[in-house]
Design a protein around this motif. Structure first.
Motif, PDB file in Angstrom:
ATOM      1  N   LEU A  39       0.835  -1.254  -0.174  1.00  0.00           N
ATOM      2  CA  LEU A  39       0.206  -0.014   0.052  1.00  0.00           C
ATOM      3  C   LEU A  39       0.802   1.478  -0.287  1.00  0.00           C
ATOM      4  O   LEU A  39       0.042   2.258   0.105  1.00  0.00           O
ATOM      5  N   PHE A  40       2.668   1.518  -0.069  1.00  0.00           N
ATOM      6  CA  PHE A  40       2.656   2.299   0.113  1.00  0.00           C
ATOM      7  C   PHE A  40       2.627   3.500   1.114  1.00  0.00           C
ATOM      8  O   PHE A  40       2.984   4.252   1.641  1.00  0.00           O
ATOM      9  N   VAL A  41       3.245   2.924   2.049  1.00  0.00           N
ATOM     10  CA  VAL A  41       2.681   3.891   3.700  1.00  0.00           C
ATOM     11  C   VAL A  41       4.163   2.419   4.524  1.00  0.00           C
ATOM     12  O   VAL A  41       3.610   1.373   4.469  1.00  0.00           O
ATOM     13  N   THR A  42       3.865   3.718   5.583  1.00  0.00           N
ATOM     14  CA  THR A  42       4.984   2.977   6.597  1.00  0.00           C
ATOM     15  C   THR A  42       3.867   1.564   7.258  1.00  0.00           C
ATOM     16  O   THR A  42       2.809   1.339   7.609  1.00  0.00           O
ATOM     17  N   ALA A  43       4.829   0.879   7.722  1.00  0.00           N
ATOM     18  CA  ALA A  43       4.200  -0.193   8.432  1.00  0.00           C
ATOM     19  C   ALA A  43       3.741   0.124  10.199  1.00  0.00           C
ATOM     20  O   ALA A  43       1.946  -0.383  10.830  1.00  0.00           O
ATOM     21  N   SER A  44       3.910   1.530  10.757  1.00  0.00           N
ATOM     22  CA  SER A  44       3.243   2.069  11.779  1.00  0.00           C
ATOM     23  C   SER A  44       2.000   2.360  11.203  1.00  0.00           C
ATOM     24  O   SER A  44       1.102   2.261  12.101  1.00  0.00           O
ATOM     25  N   ALA A  45       1.866   2.909  10.494  1.00  0.00           N
ATOM     26  CA  ALA A  45       1.033   3.545   9.606  1.00  0.00           C
ATOM     27  C   ALA A  45      -0.646   2.642   9.326  1.00  0.00           C
ATOM     28  O   ALA A  45      -1.662   2.634  10.075  1.00  0.00           O
ATOM     29  N   ILE A  46       0.264   1.714   8.734  1.00  0.00           N
ATOM     30  CA  ILE A  46      -0.755   0.180   9.212  1.00  0.00           C
ATOM     31  C   ILE A  46      -1.667  -0.456  10.272  1.00  0.00           C
ATOM     32  O   ILE A  46      -2.806  -0.658  10.343  1.00  0.00           O
ATOM     33  N   GLY A  47      -0.478   0.028  11.284  1.00  0.00           N
ATOM     34  CA  GLY A  47      -0.724  -0.650  12.631  1.00  0.00           C
ATOM     35  C   GLY A  47      -1.859   0.613  13.280  1.00  0.00           C
ATOM     36  O   GLY A  47      -2.778   0.472  13.702  1.00  0.00           O
ATOM     37  N   LYS A  48      -2.040   1.892  12.851  1.00  0.00           N
ATOM     38  CA  LYS A  48      -2.702   3.107  12.874  1.00  0.00           C
ATOM     39  C   LYS A  48      -4.078   2.504  12.935  1.00  0.00           C
ATOM     40  O   LYS A  48      -5.348   2.751  13.193  1.00  0.00           O
ATOM     41  N   ARG A  49      -3.827   2.387  11.427  1.00  0.00           N
ATOM     42  CA  ARG A  49      -5.763   2.368  10.709  1.00  0.00           C
ATOM     43  C   ARG A  49      -6.313   1.418  11.110  1.00  0.00           C
ATOM     44  O   ARG A  49      -7.476   1.044  11.553  1.00  0.00           O
ATOM     45  N   ILE A  50      -5.487  -0.216  11.571  1.00  0.00           N
ATOM     46  CA  ILE A  50      -6.470  -1.223  11.896  1.00  0.00           C
ATOM     47  C   ILE A  50      -7.076  -0.826  12.879  1.00  0.00           C
ATOM     48  O   ILE A  50      -7.931  -1.423  13.582  1.00  0.00           O
ATOM     49  N   ALA A  51      -5.964  -0.032  14.315  1.00  0.00           N
ATOM     50  CA  ALA A  51      -6.549  -0.073  15.680  1.00  0.00           C
ATOM     51  C   ALA A  51      -7.328   0.849  15.402  1.00  0.00           C
ATOM     52  O   ALA A  51      -8.775   0.804  15.858  1.00  0.00           O
ATOM     53  N   ALA A  52      -7.848   1.632  14.627  1.00  0.00           N
ATOM     54  CA  ALA A  52      -8.374   2.985  13.907  1.00  0.00           C
ATOM     55  C   ALA A  52      -9.660   2.022  14.058  1.00  0.00           C
ATOM     56  O   ALA A  52     -10.970   1.725  14.288  1.00  0.00           O
ATOM     57  N   LEU A  53      -9.605   1.077  12.706  1.00  0.00           N
ATOM     58  CA  LEU A  53     -10.459   0.041  12.708  1.00  0.00           C
ATOM     59  C   LEU A  53     -11.387  -0.551  14.003  1.00  0.00           C
ATOM     60  O   LEU A  53     -12.457  -0.679  13.864  1.00  0.00           O
ATOM     61  N   GLU A  54     -10.424  -0.815  14.571  1.00  0.00           N
ATOM     62  CA  GLU A  54     -10.936  -1.829  15.500  1.00  0.00           C
ATOM     63  C   GLU A  54     -11.759  -1.071  16.506  1.00  0.00           C
ATOM     64  O   GLU A  54     -12.549  -1.302  17.664  1.00  0.00           O
TER      65      GLU A  54
END
Length: 315
Positions: A39-54
């Motif tokens: 997705l061409f973003v950082t792993a930290s950004a992926i983690g934050k997006r998933i945390a927000a979704l949770e």
């Protein structure tokens, strides 16, 4: 006419598409890092997006640990819903119209089965099923290392796996083999007793004691010699002339037919451990998984009937 709005008790907030894409990519690829690369973003950004979704859904989608993150039960259920929604959105896009729809099939296999049985036969499946996109990953049974989120698993063992439906693929007997060069240097081996000076290659997946007992040898399990955690490595060591290995028809047929390995003695034993194709018990397998299951069962049936090379001519 009175216009009615949405029911007050129903939360109509929709999760951000970026969060859904982050969740689906991490679930499909098995890690936040690989999702970030796609997705061409950082792993930290992926983690934050998933945390927000949770937080929005008020469920835990991933179980985090020092070894990474694995889907929770709720995450697996949500993944099915998300994939359906994303498929519908993709099909509605103009650039997707008229293109054939591919069904991804994620297969996890043991290394030896993949190398000796699955990969050589694979062209017949891909030719007959051009609409199936295969992803093949490897597991390490002895170390209990298993990639997550597969559609089917090829496992070696008893066939009793909690939460999985297992279809037995093989019914192979076990016998002893070595290279022609090793036999020439250490032979002849005409009787079981002649095995005494042989180097017995050891693997926890294929113990020697049952075969020794069937040969009438009251010998303990070997405690010295090369020790390998993979059936394929043991077979390769035998082919390289390093000793005698225990193997089975589906794995050794090609090398036996080519004369790179020869059978020793007329002793073979049944094995409780066989190869099984497994799917999740909680959900019915998709069309691609069913087609793959039928195809692989036929491949293994043919493998069990292959001529396995003649027994070593030691006269």
């Amino acid at each position: 006419m009175v216009m009615r709005g949405p029911t007050p008790s129903k939360d109509v907030r929709l999760p951000p598409l970026a969060a859904i894409q982050a969740f689906e990519a991490a679930a499909r690829l098995g890690s936040f890092e690989r999702a970030s690369e796609e997705l061409f973003v950082t792993a930290s950004a992926i983690g934050k997006r998933i945390a927000a979704l949770e937080g929005l859904l008020d469920v835990t989608l991933f179980i985090r640990s020092s070894r990474g993150a694995a889907l929770s039960a709720a995450g697996r259920e949500y993944l099915e819903q998300v994939r359906t929604a994303l498929d519908l959105l993709s099909d509605a896009s103009l650039h997707k119209r008229g293109e054939p729809k591919l069904e991804t099939l994620r297969v996890v296999s043991t290394p030896t089965f993949a190398r000796q049985v699955l990969i050589p036969a694979l062209p017949s499946f891909t030719t007959d099923h051009p609409d199936v996109e295969l992803e093949i990953l490897l597991s390490i049974p002895y170390l209990d290392i298993m990639p997550p989120n597969a559609d089917v698993w090829i496992r070696f063992g008893s066939g009793k796996y909690p939460g999985l439906h297992a279809r037995q693929l093989t019914q192979d007997p076990v016998f002893a083999v070595c290279s022609p060069g090793y036999l020439k240097a250490r032979g002849p081996i005409m009787r079981p007793e002649d095995m005494a000076p042989a180097d017995l290659l050891r693997c926890p997946m294929e113990p020697w004691r049952p075969w020794l007992a069937a040969a009438g040898l009251d010998w303990p399990e070997p405690s010295r010699g090369v020790w390998l955690v993979d059936l394929g490595m043991m077979l390769a060591a035998a082919r390289a002339g390093q000793g005698v290995a225990l193997t089975r028809r589906s794995l050794a047929a090609e090398w036996l037919d080519e004369g790179k390995l020869v059978r020793l003695l007329d002793v073979e034993i049944p094995s409780e451990s066989q190869y099984h194709l497994c799917t999740e018990s909680a959900r019915a397998p998709g069309g691609a998984a069913q087609a793959f299951s039928l195809w692989l069962a036929a491949v293994c049936q043919r493998a069990s009937q292959w001529p396995c090379g003649s027994q070593a001519d030691q006269e």
